[in-house]
Scaffold this motif. Structure first.
Motif, PDB file in Angstrom:
ATOM      1  N   CYS A 131       0.845  -1.191   0.000  1.00 42.22           N
ATOM      2  CA  CYS A 131       0.000   0.000   0.000  1.00 42.22           C
ATOM      3  C   CYS A 131       0.882   1.243   0.000  1.00 42.22           C
ATOM      4  O   CYS A 131       1.767   1.369   0.838  1.00 42.22           O
ATOM      5  CB  CYS A 131      -0.887  -0.018   1.249  1.00 42.22           C
ATOM      6  N   GLU A 143       0.175   4.082   0.881  1.00 44.55           N
ATOM      7  CA  GLU A 143      -0.176   4.932   2.011  1.00 44.55           C
ATOM      8  C   GLU A 143       0.542   4.488   3.295  1.00 44.55           C
ATOM      9  O   GLU A 143       1.135   5.292   3.984  1.00 44.55           O
ATOM     10  CB  GLU A 143      -1.696   4.849   2.203  1.00 44.55           C
ATOM     11  N   CYS A 144       0.474   3.191   3.580  1.00 45.76           N
ATOM     12  CA  CYS A 144       0.958   2.730   4.888  1.00 45.76           C
ATOM     13  C   CYS A 144       1.920   1.547   4.798  1.00 45.76           C
ATOM     14  O   CYS A 144       2.456   1.110   5.807  1.00 45.76           O
ATOM     15  CB  CYS A 144      -0.230   2.350   5.763  1.00 45.76           C
ATOM     16  N   GLY A 167       1.070  -1.471   4.106  1.00 39.53           N
ATOM     17  CA  GLY A 167       0.329  -2.707   4.350  1.00 39.53           C
ATOM     18  C   GLY A 167       0.155  -3.500   3.061  1.00 39.53           C
ATOM     19  O   GLY A 167       0.612  -3.087   1.992  1.00 39.53           O
ATOM     20  N   CYS A 227      -6.264  -2.095   0.837  1.00 40.62           N
ATOM     21  CA  CYS A 227      -5.201  -2.356   1.802  1.00 40.62           C
ATOM     22  C   CYS A 227      -5.817  -2.981   3.056  1.00 40.62           C
ATOM     23  O   CYS A 227      -6.788  -2.470   3.596  1.00 40.62           O
ATOM     24  CB  CYS A 227      -4.493  -1.054   2.148  1.00 40.62           C
ATOM     25  N   CYS A 254      -4.970  -0.205   6.177  1.00 40.77           N
ATOM     26  CA  CYS A 254      -5.615   1.106   6.303  1.00 40.77           C
ATOM     27  C   CYS A 254      -6.903   1.218   5.473  1.00 40.77           C
ATOM     28  O   CYS A 254      -7.628   2.199   5.566  1.00 40.77           O
ATOM     29  CB  CYS A 254      -4.655   2.220   5.918  1.00 40.77           C
TER      30      CYS A 254
HETATM   31 ZN   LIG Z   1      -2.624   0.955   3.664  1.00 43.48          ZN
END
Ligand SMILES: [Zn+2]
Length: 136
Positions: A114, A116-117, A119, A128, A131
């Motif tokens: 991911c 973003e994070c 994951g 994801c 998140c």
């Molecule tokens: Zn994520």
């Protein structure tokens, strides 16, 4: 957070169990195709590929070792996943055959991370698991 480091998460058919919804969910978590059958969804327990006679007899690790590779069952599965999820088990297997499982896992980690994070993004719902961000 889940990690995609485990070699055992790559199923005989080339599927990466680590990005599967059944593996990533928290309730009734599937251990992956190579794990014990106890917590697996019925479709996985009855999988024609994992239970394939040739495969069991040869005790092969992956389907590409089989003289019938790629067989009808594998081709069906591959076609379904290519159409629905844009992934190919046969491609994964060809890759493992050529460059090894470690290399494939390295690529998979990047591919399904991911942005973003960090994951793991699920192949089935493109979200994801950490998140909830939807992959574009
Ligand atoms: Zn994520």
């Amino acid at each position: 957070m889940e990690s995609l480091n485990k070699v055992l998460l790559i199923a005989p058919c080339g599927m990466n169990c680590g990005i599967c919804m059944a593996y990533l969910r928290e309730k009734n978590k599937c251990p992956g195709c190579r794990g014990m059958d106890t917590n697996k969804p019925v479709t996985r327990v009855r999988c024609k590929i994992k239970n394939c006679e040739v495969f069991q007899k040869e005790r092969a690790k992956f389907c590409f070792r089989c003289e019938n590779f790629p067989c009808k069952n594998l081709k069906h599965l591959d076609a379904r996943y290519r159409t629905k999820y844009n992934v190919s088990m046969i491609e994964n297997l060809e890759y493992i055959k050529k460059l090894g499982i470690k290399k494939l896992i390295g690529n998979e980690k990047i591919k399904w991370a991911c942005p973003e994070c960090g994951g793991i993004v699920c192949v089935h719902n493109a979200c994801c698991c950490n998140c909830g961000r939807k992959k574009i």
